[in-house]
Design a protein around this motif. Structure first.
Motif, PDB file in Angstrom:
ATOM      1  N   MET B 234       0.927  -1.342   0.056  1.00 27.02           N
ATOM      2  CA  MET B 234       0.163  -0.108   0.024  1.00 27.02           C
ATOM      3  C   MET B 234       0.911   1.261   0.037  1.00 27.02           C
ATOM      4  O   MET B 234       0.450   2.400  -0.484  1.00 27.02           O
ATOM      5  CB  MET B 234      -1.118   0.038   1.118  1.00 27.02           C
ATOM      6  CG  MET B 234      -1.838  -1.164   1.027  1.00 27.02           C
ATOM      7  SD  MET B 234      -2.959  -1.075  -0.515  1.00 27.02           S
ATOM      8  CE  MET B 234      -3.704  -2.607  -0.458  1.00 27.02           C
ATOM      9  N   LEU B 235       2.055   1.061   0.621  1.00 24.26           N
ATOM     10  CA  LEU B 235       3.104   2.199   0.598  1.00 24.26           C
ATOM     11  C   LEU B 235       3.438   2.510  -0.913  1.00 24.26           C
ATOM     12  O   LEU B 235       3.365   3.829  -1.468  1.00 24.26           O
ATOM     13  CB  LEU B 235       4.575   1.942   1.189  1.00 24.26           C
ATOM     14  CG  LEU B 235       5.685   2.903   1.112  1.00 24.26           C
ATOM     15  CD1 LEU B 235       5.099   4.492   1.557  1.00 24.26           C
ATOM     16  CD2 LEU B 235       6.876   2.340   1.799  1.00 24.26           C
ATOM     17  N   GLY B 236       3.719   1.716  -1.509  1.00 23.68           N
ATOM     18  CA  GLY B 236       4.102   1.574  -3.035  1.00 23.68           C
ATOM     19  C   GLY B 236       2.761   2.300  -3.874  1.00 23.68           C
ATOM     20  O   GLY B 236       2.979   3.347  -4.586  1.00 23.68           O
ATOM     21  N   ASN B 237       1.482   1.820  -3.565  1.00 23.79           N
ATOM     22  CA  ASN B 237       0.467   2.316  -4.256  1.00 23.79           C
ATOM     23  C   ASN B 237       0.242   3.767  -3.906  1.00 23.79           C
ATOM     24  O   ASN B 237      -0.173   4.210  -4.697  1.00 23.79           O
ATOM     25  CB  ASN B 237      -0.651   1.510  -3.922  1.00 23.79           C
ATOM     26  CG  ASN B 237      -1.711   1.972  -4.563  1.00 23.79           C
ATOM     27  OD1 ASN B 237      -2.788   2.190  -4.372  1.00 23.79           O
ATOM     28  ND2 ASN B 237      -1.774   1.352  -6.124  1.00 23.79           N
ATOM     29  N   LEU B 238       0.395   4.202  -2.672  1.00 22.25           N
ATOM     30  CA  LEU B 238       0.108   5.489  -2.374  1.00 22.25           C
ATOM     31  C   LEU B 238       1.088   6.150  -2.941  1.00 22.25           C
ATOM     32  O   LEU B 238       1.052   7.498  -3.356  1.00 22.25           O
ATOM     33  CB  LEU B 238       0.177   5.679  -0.684  1.00 22.25           C
ATOM     34  CG  LEU B 238      -0.022   6.936  -0.053  1.00 22.25           C
ATOM     35  CD1 LEU B 238      -1.467   7.548  -0.509  1.00 22.25           C
ATOM     36  CD2 LEU B 238       0.323   7.091   1.331  1.00 22.25           C
ATOM     37  N   MET B 239       2.477   5.865  -3.129  1.00 25.76           N
ATOM     38  CA  MET B 239       3.436   6.822  -3.850  1.00 25.76           C
ATOM     39  C   MET B 239       3.028   7.036  -5.177  1.00 25.76           C
ATOM     40  O   MET B 239       3.053   8.243  -5.719  1.00 25.76           O
ATOM     41  CB  MET B 239       4.703   6.093  -3.780  1.00 25.76           C
ATOM     42  CG  MET B 239       5.329   6.089  -2.262  1.00 25.76           C
ATOM     43  SD  MET B 239       7.052   5.755  -2.413  1.00 25.76           S
ATOM     44  CE  MET B 239       7.156   3.878  -3.072  1.00 25.76           C
ATOM     45  N   LYS B 240       2.386   5.813  -5.886  1.00 25.96           N
ATOM     46  CA  LYS B 240       1.746   5.875  -7.082  1.00 25.96           C
ATOM     47  C   LYS B 240       0.752   6.737  -7.317  1.00 25.96           C
ATOM     48  O   LYS B 240       0.603   7.952  -8.021  1.00 25.96           O
ATOM     49  CB  LYS B 240       1.577   4.735  -7.666  1.00 25.96           C
ATOM     50  CG  LYS B 240       0.861   4.549  -9.133  1.00 25.96           C
ATOM     51  CD  LYS B 240       0.592   3.018  -9.524  1.00 25.96           C
ATOM     52  CE  LYS B 240      -0.013   3.007 -10.693  1.00 25.96           C
ATOM     53  NZ  LYS B 240      -1.558   3.151 -10.662  1.00 25.96           N
ATOM     54  N   GLU B 241      -0.471   6.752  -6.445  1.00 28.33           N
ATOM     55  CA  GLU B 241      -1.402   7.476  -6.757  1.00 28.33           C
ATOM     56  C   GLU B 241      -1.442   8.931  -6.074  1.00 28.33           C
ATOM     57  O   GLU B 241      -2.159   9.669  -6.609  1.00 28.33           O
ATOM     58  CB  GLU B 241      -2.755   6.925  -6.106  1.00 28.33           C
ATOM     59  CG  GLU B 241      -3.058   5.450  -6.565  1.00 28.33           C
ATOM     60  CD  GLU B 241      -3.659   5.231  -7.907  1.00 28.33           C
ATOM     61  OE1 GLU B 241      -3.817   6.484  -8.343  1.00 28.33           O
ATOM     62  OE2 GLU B 241      -3.532   4.410  -8.391  1.00 28.33           O
ATOM     63  N   SER B 242      -0.573   9.194  -5.170  1.00 27.36           N
ATOM     64  CA  SER B 242      -0.538  10.503  -4.709  1.00 27.36           C
ATOM     65  C   SER B 242       0.098  11.459  -5.996  1.00 27.36           C
ATOM     66  O   SER B 242      -0.316  12.778  -5.943  1.00 27.36           O
ATOM     67  CB  SER B 242       0.224  10.646  -3.480  1.00 27.36           C
ATOM     68  OG  SER B 242       1.731  10.213  -3.687  1.00 27.36           O
ATOM     69  N   GLY B 243       1.036  10.951  -6.436  1.00 21.85           N
ATOM     70  CA  GLY B 243       1.744  11.667  -7.598  1.00 21.85           C
ATOM     71  C   GLY B 243       2.457  12.866  -7.137  1.00 21.85           C
ATOM     72  O   GLY B 243       3.148  13.574  -7.945  1.00 21.85           O
ATOM     73  N   VAL B 244       2.851  12.612  -5.921  1.00 25.90           N
ATOM     74  CA  VAL B 244       3.822  13.788  -5.243  1.00 25.90           C
ATOM     75  C   VAL B 244       5.281  13.214  -5.195  1.00 25.90           C
ATOM     76  O   VAL B 244       6.283  14.181  -4.680  1.00 25.90           O
ATOM     77  CB  VAL B 244       3.550  14.379  -4.007  1.00 25.90           C
ATOM     78  CG1 VAL B 244       2.250  15.228  -4.332  1.00 25.90           C
ATOM     79  CG2 VAL B 244       3.194  13.562  -3.096  1.00 25.90           C
ATOM     80  N   VAL B 245       5.372  11.904  -5.472  1.00 20.90           N
ATOM     81  CA  VAL B 245       6.806  11.479  -5.150  1.00 20.90           C
ATOM     82  C   VAL B 245       7.315  10.546  -6.102  1.00 20.90           C
ATOM     83  O   VAL B 245       7.583   9.536  -6.194  1.00 20.90           O
ATOM     84  CB  VAL B 245       6.896  10.740  -3.714  1.00 20.90           C
ATOM     85  CG1 VAL B 245       6.932  11.598  -2.504  1.00 20.90           C
ATOM     86  CG2 VAL B 245       5.820   9.715  -3.789  1.00 20.90           C
TER      87      VAL B 245
END
Lengths: 48, 378, 71
Positions: B234-245
């Motif tokens: 989910m960390l990986g997915n959050l990095m993808k979806e947030s688009g800020v990192v």
């Protein structure tokens, strides 16, 4: 604990738990879609 | 000086003179894995390093897996500590797209049915006389998910790592051959022809960002032992979806995943020493793994049938086969099978929903098993 | 009455198998799409003549978008 108690506990609770958890996720998705619908985002972007 | 020449010659021939039947056989197995990976493109990213690792470790006297052996260091620091599979999970999370699932959340249940083989195979392995924790490691082949299988096995039965991971990875690439027969056997021709309409439902960006956070919190609080697995995906997915990192996301899905895949494959290959691998158990584990994946498919299709019945024929039960986590092979198989029976039927996106559900399902099944085992105190 | 051929899923148009004016049989492939790195064969829902094609190769489409019309 003997093998069969171990096996059946894991099988029944494991399978049941997996089903239950994924069902919770599906409810979660439906809730999230209700709380954060697409329309409001378009509006707020338009305001900017 | 006179004796130096024969001694030196003997020293140079040590490898060859110590080559036993077992090692020679394992060298052939290594070559077979390389052949399957290179010629037939069966998961080459994994089979190539695994196969080559198997070659290196079966050279007598080379000592790559002995104390101070170079592959031993990789194995001990990366696999026994579970660091490699955990790093791979971040990459998987950065690559996974939950969109099909968010559009079609009910289908997620098929992803649970696709894990049924894990638990049935666990019982089967117990019946065949494997110990409790070994049975858990064998059952997890049914998750059809390499990193999950390696994570669980390194925790409970590291001596079975080679067999379990070879089974998990090679059967994943056999999915297109294994599934169609079972799908045909369990469905009627009328069911196979069901057309499911196109899905078009926009999902807000906020939903996509909140989803991985909400899933992590819910799942980890219920099955805390699974937090490393769920959390990293989910960390990986959050990095993808947030688009800020973007930079971190790119490194996770490219550099980190590539480096770790190489080292992971090599270390798994290194566990394939003749003395560990050439046992009856290995053969039994390979058979049980096959059964696990067949049972997964069957359970998925059967739940698909039930859902089809309950929805009065709106769901094509074939998509149930995509409830396993072999992504995206399984969804493609479903699309092709659907087309075979009805040219107007396009099941790909529906099968993708089930397939993503299967990816989450396999992690959740592992998480719940880990927590149950901890609770039972075995 | 024209029957519409719609996109079964989100994806990209790969190539057109039929041109305007061609006759098609039911289930014959009208155009090929690409979705999830897979070729998707979009076939005619009815027999008839292609009256209109609204897309061209390389174009991205959403699910349910109108691709062509058959009369």
């Amino acid at each position: 604990m003997d093998d069969w108690t171990f096996g059946w506990t894991l099988a029944l609770f494991g399978m049941g738990g997996t089903l239950l958890m994924l069902w919770i996720f599906s409810v979660l998705i439906i809730l999230l879609r209700k709380i954060f619908p697409v329309k409001t985002e378009i509006k707020s972007e338009a305001k900017k | 000086m006179d004796s130096a020449l024969p001694t030196a010659l003997r020293a140079l021939g040590l490898g060859l003179s110590n080559l036993g039947v077992g090692e020679a056989f394992m060298l052939l197995v290594g070559c077979l894995l390389l052949y399957l990976g290179i010629r037939h493109r069966f998961e080459p990213l994994l089979l190539l390093p695994i196969g080559f690792g198997a070659l290196l470790v079966n050279i007598p006297m080379a000592g790559l897996m002995e104390e101070d052996g170079v592959l031993r260091y990789f194995y001990e620091t990366g696999i026994l500590t579970e660091i490699f599979p955990i790093l791979i999970f971040i990459g998987i999370g950065a690559m996974i797209d939950f969109q099909p699932l968010l559009e079609n959340p009910k289908i997620i249940l098929l992803g649970a049915a696709g894990q049924c083989g894990i638990f049935l195979t666990l019982l089967l392995a117990l019946a065949l006389g494997f110990t409790q924790l070994e049975a858990v490691a064998i059952g997890i082949i049914g998750a059809c998910d390499g990193p999950t299988a390696i994570y669980v096995t390194s925790k409970y039965a590291p001596h079975l790592l080679a067999a379990v991971s070879v089974a998990a990875y090679s059967y994943m690439s056999l999915v297109p051959l294994l599934q169609p027969g079972i799908m045909r056997l369990l469905t009627t021709s009328k069911e196979r022809k069901i057309v499911m309409g196109a899905v078009r439902r926009p999902i807000s960006r906020t939903t996509k960002i909140v989803f991985p956070i909400a899933v992590t919190l819910t799942a980890s609080l219920i099955a805390p032992m699974g937090t490393p697995l769920i959390g990293m995906v989910m960390l990986g997915n959050l990095m993808k979806e947030s688009g800020v990192v973007e930079r971190l996301k790119n490194s996770s899905e490219n550099e980190i995943t590539n480096i770790v895949t190489l080292l992971l494959g090599l270390s798994i290959g290194a566990t394939m020493q003749a003395k560990n691998f050439l046992r009856w158990e290995t053969l039994m584990i390979l058979c049980l793994g096959l059964i696990a994946i067949i049972l997964d498919t069957a359970a998925g299709v059967l739940l698909g049938k039930l859902m089809s019945f309950l929805s009065r024929g709106k769901i094509n039960p074939l998509i149930g086969a995509a409830g396993i986590s072999a992504f995206p092979m399984s969804a493609r198989v479903v699309q092709m099978e659907g087309q075979r029976y009805n040219r107007k039927s396009h099941l790909l996106m529906h099968a993708m929903s089930a397939n993503v559900g299967g990816q989450i399902g396999s992690i959740i099944a592992a998480a719940i098993m880990l927590s149950l085992i901890q609770g039972l105190g075995t | 009455m024209a029957t519409s051929v719609t996109a079964p899923m989100v994806g990209k148009i790969l190539k057109l198998e039929k041109q305007v004016g061609d006759t098609v049989q039911e289930d014959e492939v009208v155009l090929v799409m690409e979705a999830m790195k897979m070729e998707i064969f979009v076939s005619a829902p009815v027999s008839g003549t292609i009256k209109n094609i609204l897309v061209e190769p390389g174009q991205s489409v959403q699910a349910d978008d109108l691709l062509a019309e058959i009369e």
